[in-house]
Write an enzyme that holds these catalytic residues in place. Structure first.
Site, PDB file in Angstrom:
ATOM      1  N   GLY A   1      -5.327  11.757  37.785  1.00 47.03           N
ATOM      2  CA  GLY A   1      -4.945  10.768  36.790  1.00 47.03           C
ATOM      3  C   GLY A   1      -4.708   9.375  37.622  1.00 47.03           C
ATOM      4  O   GLY A   1      -5.440   9.409  38.739  1.00 47.03           O
ATOM      5  N   SER A   2      -4.202   8.651  37.247  1.00 49.36           N
ATOM      6  CA  SER A   2      -4.103   7.365  37.724  1.00 49.36           C
ATOM      7  C   SER A   2      -3.211   7.200  38.902  1.00 49.36           C
ATOM      8  O   SER A   2      -2.531   8.001  38.956  1.00 49.36           O
ATOM      9  CB  SER A   2      -3.512   6.372  36.527  1.00 49.36           C
ATOM     10  OG  SER A   2      -2.237   6.446  36.531  1.00 49.36           O
TER      11      SER A   2
ATOM     12  N   GLU B   1      -5.754  13.897  42.970  1.00 45.03           N
ATOM     13  CA  GLU B   1      -6.919  12.985  42.912  1.00 45.03           C
ATOM     14  C   GLU B   1      -6.574  11.855  41.945  1.00 45.03           C
ATOM     15  O   GLU B   1      -6.285  12.217  40.750  1.00 45.03           O
ATOM     16  CB  GLU B   1      -8.226  13.801  42.531  1.00 45.03           C
ATOM     17  CG  GLU B   1      -9.536  13.052  42.544  1.00 45.03           C
ATOM     18  CD  GLU B   1     -10.641  13.713  41.603  1.00 45.03           C
ATOM     19  OE1 GLU B   1     -11.177  13.118  40.703  1.00 45.03           O
ATOM     20  OE2 GLU B   1     -10.948  14.777  42.123  1.00 45.03           O
TER      21      GLU B   1
ATOM     22  N   PRO C   1      -1.997  20.062  29.724  1.00 50.33           N
ATOM     23  CA  PRO C   1      -3.226  19.221  29.476  1.00 50.33           C
ATOM     24  C   PRO C   1      -2.584  18.186  28.574  1.00 50.33           C
ATOM     25  O   PRO C   1      -1.760  17.851  28.199  1.00 50.33           O
ATOM     26  CB  PRO C   1      -3.875  20.224  28.264  1.00 50.33           C
ATOM     27  CG  PRO C   1      -2.958  20.851  27.700  1.00 50.33           C
ATOM     28  CD  PRO C   1      -1.844  21.024  28.569  1.00 50.33           C
ATOM     29  N   ASP C   2      -3.718  17.100  28.747  1.00 48.25           N
ATOM     30  CA  ASP C   2      -3.276  15.803  27.917  1.00 48.25           C
ATOM     31  C   ASP C   2      -3.301  15.915  26.580  1.00 48.25           C
ATOM     32  O   ASP C   2      -3.927  16.852  25.821  1.00 48.25           O
ATOM     33  CB  ASP C   2      -4.615  14.692  28.211  1.00 48.25           C
ATOM     34  CG  ASP C   2      -4.278  13.268  28.017  1.00 48.25           C
ATOM     35  OD1 ASP C   2      -4.505  13.191  26.643  1.00 48.25           O
ATOM     36  OD2 ASP C   2      -3.882  12.729  28.857  1.00 48.25           O
TER      37      ASP C   2
ATOM     38  N   GLU D   1      -9.989  -0.548  38.716  1.00 49.95           N
ATOM     39  CA  GLU D   1     -10.939   0.599  38.164  1.00 49.95           C
ATOM     40  C   GLU D   1     -11.103   0.078  36.591  1.00 49.95           C
ATOM     41  O   GLU D   1     -10.022   0.075  35.968  1.00 49.95           O
ATOM     42  CB  GLU D   1     -10.369   1.771  38.312  1.00 49.95           C
ATOM     43  CG  GLU D   1     -11.130   2.981  37.897  1.00 49.95           C
ATOM     44  CD  GLU D   1     -10.287   4.297  38.045  1.00 49.95           C
ATOM     45  OE1 GLU D   1     -10.951   5.218  38.314  1.00 49.95           O
ATOM     46  OE2 GLU D   1      -9.139   4.145  38.264  1.00 49.95           O
TER      47      GLU D   1
END
Length: 492
Positions: A209-210, A231, A159-160, A363
């Site tokens: 993520g990015s 994604e 996880p982050d 974005e």
């Protein structure tokens, strides 16, 4: 062991510490996962289903406790946290029921009718690595893992570092639901240590993520010939057509743009409105945005919470400041809300954004959107498609008009008369991005089957494909020529 300090971005309050695991710790997690995965792969799909349906019920039973954790470490509002509970439960239920059919060996047409029996199997791929972001600490950390687990895999999740507590809580709930130890392991730590070791060890990599990080991970996965799905970013457009219900479009735009404080890959950052309704839409949308209630805490009446950090809030504001300096006009918002906390930013609506402004194409990943008038639906489609991204779009129109517009948009999901939830929640349908918005899909059949290795089994009966023993090759060739011509007419 070193630790990672977790804080509440809305209040700055300390939430505790988690271990800063190392690459060696990650290798141990994979070794454990590989041992237990073999038994899990041999476990019947019906037994896996029972675990996921218990998990579904436990998520709902423990939703208040889990929403508290989600909110406290992410800063989002109560409704946003509840959205994660619903998504996680729906995903567990969907794949719990769907996996049996998806994983069942499938008969396909063989090489020779009656003589060749061919079928396709879908065994699990092994140990799936999941690298998850901070914006949806339950949905994007655990729901992809659910599909992988139902396919018979083990999962190692990073996880982050800003939002590890939700994933650890979900692991507890999965264990309570009966998932055997070691099949779902949460390894907290840095991307350099844990993330890179997951890439080096996994049999399949799922990343959210990015786009920049996704490109790096895709290159690393390709070096190992490891399957990869991601994604990534989006610059999602909304189109308000001439025949739209303007009041519903304005209300829907608030949800589409500002859910999770705009920190959502599929949220709307650009709105193209037909000339005939742009004045009415803009007035109603700005009024609804100004009426939003922003704040921290567990109060259900809050429409928007904080951003993930003061640093991210400053990054969002810098993009707004750049647009204004280049000629954009702020209709509402455009400022930090320090009276609420360091990470709060006002819901922001801009017009007259020049093409030279960063946020025109980049974005923002925050509560910022701009409006542009268009003279036709064709112009709206052209502007919506003029982007490096292709994740999600929203169209507000009569259904017949909306379907025509949707068919021209270069994105993975289009929501007609909804912002993003309708397509996202359609679990039988694939969800993912075109262009720089990702590769692969979550949800639908591919959301589970991507975690398997297709195996084709062909059983030949009576005679080999080279023909009966003793028959000369010339005769075999003539027989095949006649058979192929006949087959062209009858086998379609």
């Amino acid at each position: 062991m070193p630790t990672i300090h977790v804080t509440n971005p809305a209040t700055g309050e300390s939430l505790g510490e988690v271990p800063a695991h190392t690459a060696a710790d990650t290798r141990k997690a994979f070794a454990f996962a590989r041992r237990v995965q073999k038994t899990w792969a041999a476990t019947g799909v019906h037994e896996r289903k029972a675990v996921m349906l218990r998990y579904h019920d436990l998520l709902l039973d423990k939703q208040d406790e889990l929403m508290d954790v989600i909110q406290d470490e992410s800063g989002k509002n109560r409704a946003g946290a509840h959205e994660e509970i619903l998504e996680a439960a729906i995903t567990a239920r969907h794949y719990g029921y769907a996996a049996g059919k998806l994983l069942r060996p499938t008969r396909v047409r063989g090489a020779l009718p009656l003589l060749t029996e061919t079928y396709v199997e879908h065994p699990p791929i092994g140990v799936v690595g999941v690298i998850a972001p901070w914006n949806y600490p339950l949905t994007l950390a655990v729901s992809d893992a659910v599909a992988a687990l139902m396919a018979g895999n083990a999962v190692v999740l990073k996880p982050d570092a800003q939002t590890p507590l939700t994933a650890l809580k979900a692991a507890e709930i999965l264990a309570d639901a009966g998932l055997p130890e070691g099949l779902f392991q949460v390894v907290t730590g840095s991307g350099k240590q844990v993330g890179q070791e997951i890439v080096a060890q996994c049999d399949y990599l799922m990343f959210t993520g990015s786009t920049a990080t996704g490109r790096t991970l895709a290159a690393q996965a390709s070096e190992r010939l490891t399957g990869f799905s991601a994604e990534l970013g989006g610059k999602n457009a909304m189109i308000v057509a001439a025949d739209a219900n303007v009041a519903k479009a304005a209300a829907g735009a608030v949800t589409a743009c500002f859910s999770n404080s705009g920190q959502l890959c599929i949220s709307i950052e650009r709105i193209y409105v037909h000339d005939s309704v742009v004045k009415e839409f803009t007035e109603q949308f700005v009024a609804a945005t100004k009426a939003m209630k922003v704040g921290g805490g567990h109060d259900w009446t809050l429409d928007m919470g904080s951003l993930i950090s003061a640093e991210h809030r400053e990054g969002v504001h810098e993009m707004v400041r750049d647009a204004v300096n280049k000629g954009a006009t702020v209709l509402t918002g455009g400022k930090a809300l320090p009276e609420l906390g360091e990470a709060f930013y006002s819901p922001t609506v801009l017009v007259d954004v020049p093409v030279t402004a960063r946020l025109h194409r980049e974005e923002v990943f925050g509560p910022v959107v701009y409006i542009e008038a268009v003279s036709s639906h064709d112009e709206a489609v052209a502007r919506a498609n003029d982007t490096d991204y292709g994740l999600n779009a929203s169209v507000w129109a009569r259904p017949t008009t909306g379907k025509v517009i949707a068919a021209q948009l270069q994105v993975g999901t289009v929501n007609v008369n909804d912002g993003y939830a309708a397509a996202w929640s359609s679990m039988d349908a694939p969800m993912g991005g075109w262009k720089a918005s990702g590769v692969g899909r979550r949800h639908g059949e591919e959301g589970l089957l991507k975690y398997t290795e297709p195996r084709t089994v062909a059983v030949q009966r009576v005679m080999p494909l080279t023909g009966p023993p003793g028959l000369d090759r010339g005769t075999v060739a003539e027989v095949y020529r006649a058979a192929l011509k006949l087959g062209k007419r009858i086998l379609r």
